[in-house]
Enzyme design. Sequence first.
Site, mmCIF file in Angstrom:
data_model
loop_
_atom_site.group_PDB
_atom_site.id
_atom_site.type_symbol
_atom_site.label_atom_id
_atom_site.label_comp_id
_atom_site.label_asym_id
_atom_site.label_seq_id
_atom_site.Cartn_x
_atom_site.Cartn_y
_atom_site.Cartn_z
ATOM 1 N N GLU A 265 37.890 -30.110 8.721
ATOM 2 C CA GLU A 265 36.836 -29.559 9.567
ATOM 3 C C GLU A 265 35.595 -30.376 9.268
ATOM 4 O O GLU A 265 35.166 -30.458 8.120
ATOM 5 C CB GLU A 265 36.640 -28.085 9.204
ATOM 6 C CG GLU A 265 35.806 -27.349 10.201
ATOM 7 C CD GLU A 265 34.919 -26.350 9.514
ATOM 8 O OE1 GLU A 265 35.432 -25.450 8.854
ATOM 9 O OE2 GLU A 265 33.695 -26.514 9.625
ATOM 10 N N CYS A 302 28.538 -25.061 9.568
ATOM 11 C CA CYS A 302 29.185 -25.929 10.561
ATOM 12 C C CYS A 302 29.086 -25.309 11.943
ATOM 13 O O CYS A 302 29.277 -25.983 12.945
ATOM 14 C CB CYS A 302 30.630 -26.181 10.183
ATOM 15 S SG CYS A 302 31.466 -24.710 9.679
HETATM 16 N N1 LIG Z 1 30.798 -29.531 9.239
HETATM 17 C C1 LIG Z 1 30.709 -28.950 8.072
HETATM 18 O O1 LIG Z 1 31.146 -27.837 7.873
HETATM 19 C C2 LIG Z 1 30.066 -29.660 6.936
HETATM 20 C C3 LIG Z 1 30.068 -29.014 5.707
HETATM 21 C C4 LIG Z 1 29.501 -29.672 4.633
HETATM 22 C C5 LIG Z 1 28.966 -30.935 4.820
HETATM 23 N N2 LIG Z 1 28.968 -31.522 6.045
HETATM 24 C C6 LIG Z 1 28.400 -32.860 6.258
HETATM 25 O O2 LIG Z 1 28.771 -33.687 5.163
HETATM 26 C C7 LIG Z 1 27.618 -34.298 4.592
HETATM 27 C C8 LIG Z 1 27.871 -34.518 3.115
HETATM 28 O O3 LIG Z 1 28.199 -33.291 2.516
HETATM 29 P P1 LIG Z 1 29.422 -33.073 1.556
HETATM 30 O O4 LIG Z 1 29.190 -33.704 0.243
HETATM 31 O O5 LIG Z 1 29.678 -31.638 1.537
HETATM 32 O O6 LIG Z 1 30.676 -33.736 2.281
HETATM 33 P P2 LIG Z 1 31.569 -34.968 1.888
HETATM 34 O O7 LIG Z 1 32.501 -35.196 3.012
HETATM 35 O O8 LIG Z 1 30.763 -36.124 1.469
HETATM 36 O O9 LIG Z 1 32.398 -34.482 0.594
HETATM 37 C C9 LIG Z 1 33.330 -33.405 0.655
HETATM 38 C C10 LIG Z 1 34.419 -33.639 -0.383
HETATM 39 O O10 LIG Z 1 35.227 -34.740 0.022
HETATM 40 C C11 LIG Z 1 35.239 -35.753 -0.988
HETATM 41 N N3 LIG Z 1 35.207 -37.033 -0.289
HETATM 42 C C12 LIG Z 1 34.210 -37.514 0.478
HETATM 43 N N4 LIG Z 1 34.545 -38.714 0.984
HETATM 44 C C13 LIG Z 1 35.792 -38.986 0.525
HETATM 45 C C14 LIG Z 1 36.673 -40.075 0.699
HETATM 46 N N5 LIG Z 1 36.343 -41.139 1.412
HETATM 47 N N6 LIG Z 1 37.879 -40.014 0.093
HETATM 48 C C15 LIG Z 1 38.226 -38.955 -0.680
HETATM 49 N N7 LIG Z 1 37.420 -37.902 -0.878
HETATM 50 C C16 LIG Z 1 36.219 -37.903 -0.283
HETATM 51 C C17 LIG Z 1 33.995 -35.504 -1.818
HETATM 52 O O11 LIG Z 1 34.146 -36.005 -3.121
HETATM 53 C C18 LIG Z 1 33.904 -33.991 -1.774
HETATM 54 O O12 LIG Z 1 34.780 -33.440 -2.736
HETATM 55 C C19 LIG Z 1 26.501 -33.363 4.958
HETATM 56 O O13 LIG Z 1 25.258 -33.976 4.974
HETATM 57 C C20 LIG Z 1 26.915 -32.889 6.309
HETATM 58 O O14 LIG Z 1 26.531 -33.810 7.282
HETATM 59 C C21 LIG Z 1 29.517 -30.908 7.104
HETATM 60 O O1 LIG Z 2 30.268 -24.076 7.625
HETATM 61 C C1 LIG Z 2 31.339 -23.760 8.093
HETATM 62 C C2 LIG Z 2 31.803 -22.370 8.219
HETATM 63 C C3 LIG Z 2 30.854 -21.508 8.976
HETATM 64 C C4 LIG Z 2 31.224 -20.100 8.854
HETATM 65 O O2 LIG Z 2 32.250 -19.756 8.327
HETATM 66 C C5 LIG Z 2 30.319 -19.088 9.366
HETATM 67 O O3 LIG Z 2 29.465 -19.415 10.210
HETATM 68 O O4 LIG Z 2 30.474 -17.924 8.956
#
Ligand SMILES: NC(=O)c1ccc[n+]([C@@H]2O[C@H](COP(=O)([O-])OP(=O)(O)OC[C@H]3O[C@@H](n4cnc5c(N)ncnc54)[C@H](O)[C@@H]3O)[C@@H](O)[C@H]2O)c1
Ligand SMILES: O=CCCC(=O)C(=O)O
Length: 525
Positions: A265, A302
């Site tokens: 996601e 999200c």
């Molecule tokens: N859509 C969502 O629900 C959501 C939620 C959290 C963060 N984000 C986005 O992600 C950005 C960074 O936040 P984050 O640190 O939570 O997300 P991230 O994707 O950077 O990291 C999430 C997890 O995945 C791992 N990871 C990241 N890249 C990887 C790769 N190439 N290979 C293997 N593992 C990997 C990280 O170590 C961490 O454990 C935020 O600024 C935001 O834009 C989106």
């Molecule tokens: O960030 C992702 C999940 C969002 C959610 O579960 C909520 O809006 O309650």
Amino acid sequence: MTLSSDNLIGGERVPGAGTPWRAVEAASGAALEPAFASATAEQAERACRHAEEAFDAYRETALTARAEFLEAIARNILDLGDDLVTRCMAETGLPRPRIEGERGRTIGQLRMFAEVVRRGTFLGARIDPALPERKPLPRPDLRLRQVAVGPVVVFGASNFPLAFSVAGGDTASALAAGCPVIVKAHPAHPGTSALVGGAIQRAVAECGLPAGVFALLFDDGIAIGQQLAADPRVAAIGFTGSRRGGTALMHTAAERAVPIPVYAEMSSINPVVLFPAALANRGAEIGRAFVASLTLGSGQFCTNPGLVLAVEGPGLDAFLAAAAEALPGVAAATMLTPGIHKAYCAGVAALEANPAVTRVAQGQTGSAHQGQPALFATSAAAFLGDHRLAEEVFGAASLVVRCADAAELRAVLDSLEGQLTAALHMDEADHGQARALLPLLERRVGRILVNGFGTGVEVGHAMVHGGPYPATSDGRTTSVGSLAIDRFLRPVCYQDLPDALLPAALAEANPLGVPRSVDGGPAGA
Ligand SMILES: NC(=O)c1ccc[n+]([C@@H]2O[C@H](COP(=O)([O-])OP(=O)(O)OC[C@H]3O[C@@H](n4cnc5c(N)ncnc54)[C@H](O)[C@@H]3O)[C@@H](O)[C@H]2O)c1
Ligand SMILES: O=CCCC(=O)C(=O)O
């Protein structure tokens, strides 16, 4: 309570190696004790080996035993008491009511899956009895059930440190399906992860399950996550995070000798459509409710409403005026990590610098780690001409697109990538316009909701928290709600097996009493 920084592998606590790193107090940026050390490649390999060894025994545990295991996890998490809440608050900057609420959701989710397991409907048992007299050919006896896919790797999310992390929806649904789980903890909340991981490890032991059913690995980089995704014993991946991280894992999974599904996601801007009658009747009221949803949890959902679409007119003006009045009263709030804060500031700065975008209002400024909410507006023509305007700014920022007419609004919706949600604000007089958009929305989003906002997902049986790419990597499923279990199951058909060799769910006497569909009829026990 002493906080252990060890990895949890095969029922043991195993210290990592390499340069120690610490969690950061989100509000101040100060380092938090204890130091964590990342898992080694050998330790990740060991976690996969234990998971594989545990798989066959775990997937055939009695349904009641598996349900009791999920309930034991829930109980053990509650038993962590305030230690969990305070550590989680420190690591994430999220306030107590939010963490307590999220803990309730996490426990509720585990209990819901316990109930799903007890009912046995998830086994999807189907029977086409043999028709030996059928002409021109007899029909064989066909029996189908869903089986667990194998060990699952779960990546904890930064923004939901409990409900989408170590014991979150991915873990609960995978364990419910009968899959051992290896969690790669999010480096932003390792202490929270350690506490919850300990609660799961204790439940494994209390329930007498094979120790390899659960492992927790720490890494402040990506090496361990990549290794796990490439390991031939891993059968599926659950992920919530960035588009970059999710797509990197998708590539790794697709390039394996045996590719596996990645349920990631990732990114969504969750369009909100304001229809004319609703705007005319209550534009200001919707504007105030919108600000509340936009700024919830510093916008780090999200499901955050990052895009608003409406046709120009006095109703939209009233909406904007009310939002512009409400937003300056909203305090800046601590963001989850310095990296997420920096990315948010960069996203807002890019909108500020775009000549086709105007700032409607801002929230209050805050400290170095806090995000200042912001609302922007642009024209539909500008939006359609600049794909950067459709990119997610993770945090409390949103863009209103002023459309000349319904056709232009439709064109903007049509231009969007896949989304988790679309929120429609409408009155009865808007039904015709809304009906015309529904087929398009069904193609773009996982959840269509009316007169509300997508934030605050209900955990239930009819929920879809998913959507076409890039909202998720696989829009056929959901990461919230009981349907999430299907991601970790696959069907096996047993043709003409002697009754004595059939799995209990399919044996003639139905000793488990699970619902079964016979000859395509409705499932009944
Ligand atoms: N859509 C969502 O629900 C959501 C939620 C959290 C963060 N984000 C986005 O992600 C950005 C960074 O936040 P984050 O640190 O939570 O997300 P991230 O994707 O950077 O990291 C999430 C997890 O995945 C791992 N990871 C990241 N890249 C990887 C790769 N190439 N290979 C293997 N593992 C990997 C990280 O170590 C961490 O454990 C935020 O600024 C935001 O834009 C989106
Ligand atoms: O960030 C992702 C999940 C969002 C959610 O579960 C909520 O809006 O309650």
